[in-house]
Design a protein around this motif. Structure first.
Motif: not given
Length: 135
Positions: A74-76, A113-114, A131-134
């Motif tokens: 979904e991130t891709a 990845g994410i 943007l590593e983590s949300f």
């Protein structure tokens, strides 16, 4: 003082003044190049931060709509969405213009990845926001 020595001294003084003026012009040119490079770097950092914020806002909205963190697939798909890249480009262009700089020549959104990466090219220099983590 002998006849003609005054004229020679005047010629020497004019030559020295010319050399000093050339040195000052050279120093001013070097200073402007350094300041221009610093302004370009600052504008690029601000532009990539603005682009990253625009992408993060959209990613967070996606996570809220899913009710969970997006998967790698979904991130891709999110990073490949032209609307996401356009939002990043618009934010970067706005910030670059606010700093009196040219528009970024390239804006990309990619996923690993994410993680999501936003990068842009401004004044020949690449700037990256990861943007590593949300939350």
């Amino acid at each position: 003082m002998r006849r003609g020595e005054g004229g020679q001294a005047l010629v020497a003084a004019v030559v020295l003044l010319g050399m000093a003026a050339a040195a000052i012009v050279g120093l001013l040119h070097a200073q402007e190049r350094l300041l221009g490079a610093a302004r370009d770097a600052r504008a690029g950092e601000a532009a990539v931060a603005a682009a990253g914020t625009a992408v993060a806002d959209r990613y967070h909205a996606l996570a809220r709509s899913l009710g969970r963190d997006p998967s790698a697939a979904e991130t891709a798909a999110f990073a490949a969405d032209p609307a996401v890249t356009e939002a990043a480009r618009e934010a970067a262009v706005g910030m670059a213009r606010a700093h009196g700089r040219a528009d970024p020549s390239e804006v990309r959104v990619r996923s690993f990845g994410i993680e999501v990466e936003v990068d842009l090219l401004l004044a020949g220099r690449r700037h990256v926001a990861l943007l590593e983590s949300f939350p």
